[in-house]
Design a protein around this motif. Structure first.
Motif, PDB file in Angstrom:
ATOM      1  N   ILE A 180      -5.980   2.554  10.850  1.00  0.00           N
ATOM      2  CA  ILE A 180      -5.595   1.763   9.717  1.00  0.00           C
ATOM      3  C   ILE A 180      -6.786   1.063   9.241  1.00  0.00           C
ATOM      4  O   ILE A 180      -6.431   0.178   8.329  1.00  0.00           O
ATOM      5  CB  ILE A 180      -4.555   0.864  10.175  1.00  0.00           C
ATOM      6  CG1 ILE A 180      -4.797  -0.257  11.177  1.00  0.00           C
ATOM      7  CG2 ILE A 180      -3.135   1.615  10.615  1.00  0.00           C
ATOM      8  CD1 ILE A 180      -3.981  -1.227  11.630  1.00  0.00           C
ATOM      9  N   GLY A 181      -8.070   0.934   9.806  1.00  0.00           N
ATOM     10  CA  GLY A 181      -9.115   0.319   9.373  1.00  0.00           C
ATOM     11  C   GLY A 181      -9.333  -0.897  10.249  1.00  0.00           C
ATOM     12  O   GLY A 181      -8.334  -1.417  10.959  1.00  0.00           O
ATOM     13  N   LEU A 182     -10.554  -1.600  10.477  1.00  0.00           N
ATOM     14  CA  LEU A 182     -10.686  -2.548  11.598  1.00  0.00           C
ATOM     15  C   LEU A 182     -10.305  -3.747  11.133  1.00  0.00           C
ATOM     16  O   LEU A 182      -9.781  -4.482  11.887  1.00  0.00           O
ATOM     17  CB  LEU A 182     -12.414  -2.557  11.773  1.00  0.00           C
ATOM     18  CG  LEU A 182     -13.132  -1.322  12.269  1.00  0.00           C
ATOM     19  CD1 LEU A 182     -14.627  -1.280  12.410  1.00  0.00           C
ATOM     20  CD2 LEU A 182     -12.431  -1.036  13.877  1.00  0.00           C
ATOM     21  N   ALA A 221      -6.642  -3.989  11.495  1.00  0.00           N
ATOM     22  CA  ALA A 221      -6.355  -3.841  13.234  1.00  0.00           C
ATOM     23  C   ALA A 221      -6.602  -5.130  13.825  1.00  0.00           C
ATOM     24  O   ALA A 221      -5.925  -5.652  14.609  1.00  0.00           O
ATOM     25  CB  ALA A 221      -7.118  -2.868  13.748  1.00  0.00           C
ATOM     26  N   LYS A 222      -7.903  -5.863  13.435  1.00  0.00           N
ATOM     27  CA  LYS A 222      -7.814  -6.937  14.108  1.00  0.00           C
ATOM     28  C   LYS A 222      -6.761  -8.289  13.775  1.00  0.00           C
ATOM     29  O   LYS A 222      -6.420  -9.232  14.637  1.00  0.00           O
ATOM     30  CB  LYS A 222      -9.343  -7.537  13.572  1.00  0.00           C
ATOM     31  CG  LYS A 222      -9.891  -8.801  14.300  1.00  0.00           C
ATOM     32  CD  LYS A 222     -11.404  -8.921  13.926  1.00  0.00           C
ATOM     33  CE  LYS A 222     -11.894 -10.373  14.999  1.00  0.00           C
ATOM     34  NZ  LYS A 222     -11.056 -11.278  14.917  1.00  0.00           N
ATOM     35  N   LYS A 223      -6.517  -8.354  12.422  1.00  0.00           N
ATOM     36  CA  LYS A 223      -5.695  -9.390  11.740  1.00  0.00           C
ATOM     37  C   LYS A 223      -4.341  -9.029  12.473  1.00  0.00           C
ATOM     38  O   LYS A 223      -3.652 -10.110  12.885  1.00  0.00           O
ATOM     39  CB  LYS A 223      -5.369  -9.276  10.483  1.00  0.00           C
ATOM     40  CG  LYS A 223      -6.652  -9.632   9.504  1.00  0.00           C
ATOM     41  CD  LYS A 223      -6.737  -9.493   8.151  1.00  0.00           C
ATOM     42  CE  LYS A 223      -7.648 -10.162   7.403  1.00  0.00           C
ATOM     43  NZ  LYS A 223      -7.672 -10.293   5.779  1.00  0.00           N
ATOM     44  N   VAL A 244      -4.126  -4.664   3.534  1.00  0.00           N
ATOM     45  CA  VAL A 244      -5.502  -4.201   4.002  1.00  0.00           C
ATOM     46  C   VAL A 244      -5.564  -3.039   5.070  1.00  0.00           C
ATOM     47  O   VAL A 244      -6.727  -2.700   5.531  1.00  0.00           O
ATOM     48  CB  VAL A 244      -6.299  -5.188   4.825  1.00  0.00           C
ATOM     49  CG1 VAL A 244      -6.309  -6.577   3.824  1.00  0.00           C
ATOM     50  CG2 VAL A 244      -5.231  -5.748   5.798  1.00  0.00           C
ATOM     51  N   ILE A 245      -4.346  -2.169   5.092  1.00  0.00           N
ATOM     52  CA  ILE A 245      -4.348  -1.268   5.816  1.00  0.00           C
ATOM     53  C   ILE A 245      -5.245   0.134   5.166  1.00  0.00           C
ATOM     54  O   ILE A 245      -4.671   0.210   3.960  1.00  0.00           O
ATOM     55  CB  ILE A 245      -2.792  -0.821   6.124  1.00  0.00           C
ATOM     56  CG1 ILE A 245      -2.325  -1.775   7.230  1.00  0.00           C
ATOM     57  CG2 ILE A 245      -2.664   0.806   6.807  1.00  0.00           C
ATOM     58  CD1 ILE A 245      -0.674  -1.923   7.727  1.00  0.00           C
ATOM     59  N   ILE A 246      -6.144   0.745   5.689  1.00  0.00           N
ATOM     60  CA  ILE A 246      -6.642   1.947   5.171  1.00  0.00           C
ATOM     61  C   ILE A 246      -6.143   3.084   5.486  1.00  0.00           C
ATOM     62  O   ILE A 246      -5.747   3.348   6.939  1.00  0.00           O
ATOM     63  CB  ILE A 246      -8.185   1.771   5.467  1.00  0.00           C
ATOM     64  CG1 ILE A 246      -8.810   0.503   5.197  1.00  0.00           C
ATOM     65  CG2 ILE A 246      -8.800   3.109   4.885  1.00  0.00           C
ATOM     66  CD1 ILE A 246     -10.314   0.460   5.412  1.00  0.00           C
ATOM     67  N   THR A 247      -5.575   3.917   4.577  1.00  0.00           N
ATOM     68  CA  THR A 247      -4.877   5.158   4.807  1.00  0.00           C
ATOM     69  C   THR A 247      -6.074   6.124   5.394  1.00  0.00           C
ATOM     70  O   THR A 247      -6.942   6.174   5.108  1.00  0.00           O
ATOM     71  CB  THR A 247      -4.266   5.670   3.728  1.00  0.00           C
ATOM     72  OG1 THR A 247      -3.649   6.983   4.036  1.00  0.00           O
ATOM     73  CG2 THR A 247      -5.331   6.074   2.552  1.00  0.00           C
TER      74      THR A 247
END
Length: 544
Positions: free
Chosen positions: A207-209, A212-214, A245-248
């Motif tokens: 889902i993108g860094l 994932a961190k948030k 902010v989730i990256i597909t």
């Protein structure tokens, strides 16, 4: 090696006589250089680090790797490779009281055996896997420097009042890696009394860094909460909060709607993972699990049963529930495919040159570089098809003609060579110049520009116009569905063996339309191409 000794149901094993057992030889650096690839075997871990520092782009070989797939799909070409499975430091498994340290080159079989022994020796210990927090940066990009290599992976053992689970979802693609759309590692540790969360740690992948961190940081703030439905709702809110902010993970998106659908799928998958983990923990705690359907106000799933009936009075095979004639051979691996047919000494291979544009004018095709390569016999295209260039029934063209390409993957021509790999490399060296003419990539584009296939197909039954006029209510809307590919038992392949005397071809092909393949009309009209006497052709169609 004597091929006559080969068992038809088994592959050749690696000859034991070729296995190197002399330690003196293994202590010497070995370098093998070919026209495209250099293979370097280091003598030690320090030697491997020195080589990597000099050649940061070097590709390590240890167990499974996807080098062949990437070369086949034209993604990358690795010029320097280094095997590291023989390095002692990378092949160790060390077990301590707190963790299991697994060498970076330990075979998966050894890992499985080690866990099996631990499970049998230590009651209550179960096999676990955990995702690295900050190691994976991007797709195939990790946080190591040019003079560093992965030495081992440390897996912490679960402690008392601690539960861990991992989840993954992926959709296999015909022309790409089976990469997870979303995956997750989840761990919860309860207080000594077991009624409150002491530490909740959730890490999503794919889902993108940033997202994932948030999500991980916000979920960590839920510590000291009770493990109940309120906690479940809080996690759901956090996932939805960071959806922007989730990256597909989908690599090619044509329509905006498709992007939205993919994002919704990822969000639902992330929620579903935590719901499964939540219920798993509830079961471990001896509490009643939450029923998903009841919680969503849905009716419980009904058990569907099926029956098969057949006639009791049969005439010969009519009415009998006969087994598919090929089922047993396919399921046992005994079926013979075209790739199982031994190669002839005079056999040539054809690799196809396909269009990379959906709608374009082909300005020029320069195959001179391909024809100059060793092992290349000829280049063929539309000018070499002596019969009809249009296939019956499907009305598809054998090769692009009039110098126009209408779809990605349309055949422009092909390279004939003495080896399949040579043919494929030669095709990649062909220079094709296009003039893009614009393409309708969506239904809306086609309607707006009138870009429809001709002749069109209209299936009209009854009086639809009159039916609409007589209807009390008319509901209008759009419905979309994705394409469905077959699950192929083998790749598309054709083996053509010419008979010099009769000037005819014996054709063996993978096809589901035998009537078309065997039709005399088709054979007369479109099998005419360049005829090279005393040479069999094998066409194995790879990725476009």
């Amino acid at each position: 090696m004597d091929a006559s000794l080969k068992n038809e149901t088994q592959d050749f094993i690696f000859p034991p006589e070729l296995i190197i057992t002399n330690e003196a030889i293994l202590k010497k650096r070995l370098m093998c250089t070919g026209p495209r690839v250099t293979w370097i075997r280091p003598t030690s871990l320090l030697d491997a680090l020195m080589i990597k520092k000099l050649c940061p782009e070097i590709k390590f070989i240890a167990g499974y790797n996807d080098i062949g797939l990437h070369v086949l799909l034209d993604k990358t070409s690795h010029a320097i490779m280094m095997p590291v499975s023989h390095l002692e430091e990378l092949g160790k498994i060390v077990i301590t009281e707190d963790c299991i340290r697994i060498g970076a080159a330990v075979p998966m079989a050894d890992i499985i055996n080690t866990f099996a022994e631990l499970i049998s020796e230590l009651p209550g210990l179960s096999q676990k896997s955990i995702a690295a927090e900050d190691f994976f940066l991007l797709d195939r990009k990790v946080a190591i420097q040019a003079d560093e290599i992965v030495l081992s992976v440390t897996i912490p053992l679960t402690k008392q009042n601690e539960i861990f689970a991992a989840f993954s979802t992926h959709t296999p693609h015909r022309r790409d890696d089976e990469v997870d759309h979303v995956n997750a590692g989840m761990r919860v540790r309860f207080t000594s009394t077991g009624d409150a969360v002491e530490d909740l740690h959730i890490r999503y992948g794919g889902i993108g860094l940033i997202a994932a961190k948030k999500i991980k940081d916000d979920i960590c703030a839920l510590n000291k909460r009770m493990w109940d439905e309120m906690l479940l709702e809080e996690v759901y809110k956090i996932i939805r909060k960071h959806s922007d902010v989730i990256i597909t993970s989908t690599k090619v998106i044509i329509e905006e709607g498709a992007m939205k659908d993919t994002e919704e799928f990822q969000l639902m998958t992330m929620k579903n993972y935590f719901f499964k983990f939540f219920n798993m923990v509830m079961q471990e705690m001896g509490k009643e699990k939450i029923d998903r359907n009841q919680r969503m106000g849905l009716s419980p799933l009904r058990t569907i049963k099926g029956t098969q009936t057949w006639q009791t009075h049969t005439v010969g095979a009519v009415g009998e529930p006969l087994q598919d004639i090929s089922s047993r051979q396919i399921s046992t691996g005994e079926s013979k495919y075209l790739d199982d047919i031994p190669r002839r000494e005079d056999e040539l291979f054809l690799a196809l040159l396909t269009s990379s544009r959906p709608h374009a004018k082909i300005r020029s095709v320069n195959a001179s570089a391909a024809l100059a390569m060793d092992g290349v016999v000829d280049y063929i295209d539309r000018d070499d098809v002596t019969g009809s260039n249009v296939l019956p029934f499907t009305f598809e063209r054998v090769c692009a003609e009039m110098r126009y390409s209408f779809i990605v993957g349309e055949i422009i021509g092909g390279i004939i060579a003495k080896d399949q790999q040579i043919a494929r490399r030669a095709v990649k060296s062909i220079d094709v110049h296009y003039e893009d003419l614009g393409a309708a990539l969506t239904i809306e584009d086609a309607i707006e520009t009138g870009a429809f296939h001709d002749p069109g197909i209209d299936d009209i039954y009854g009086d639809p116009d009159g039916g609409f006029l007589d209807s009390d209510k008319i509901i209008e809307g759009d419905i979309r569905m994705g394409g469905q590919e077959h699950l192929y038992m083998e790749p598309h392949c054709v083996l053509a063996i010419p008979d010099v005397g009769s000037q005819k071809m014996k054709v063996l092909a993978t096809t589901q339309d035998l009537s078309v393949a065997q039709g005399q009309r088709q054979a007369d009209e479109w099998t005419g191409t360049k005829f090279i006497p005393e040479a069999a052709f094998r066409l194995c169609r790879g990725p476009a």
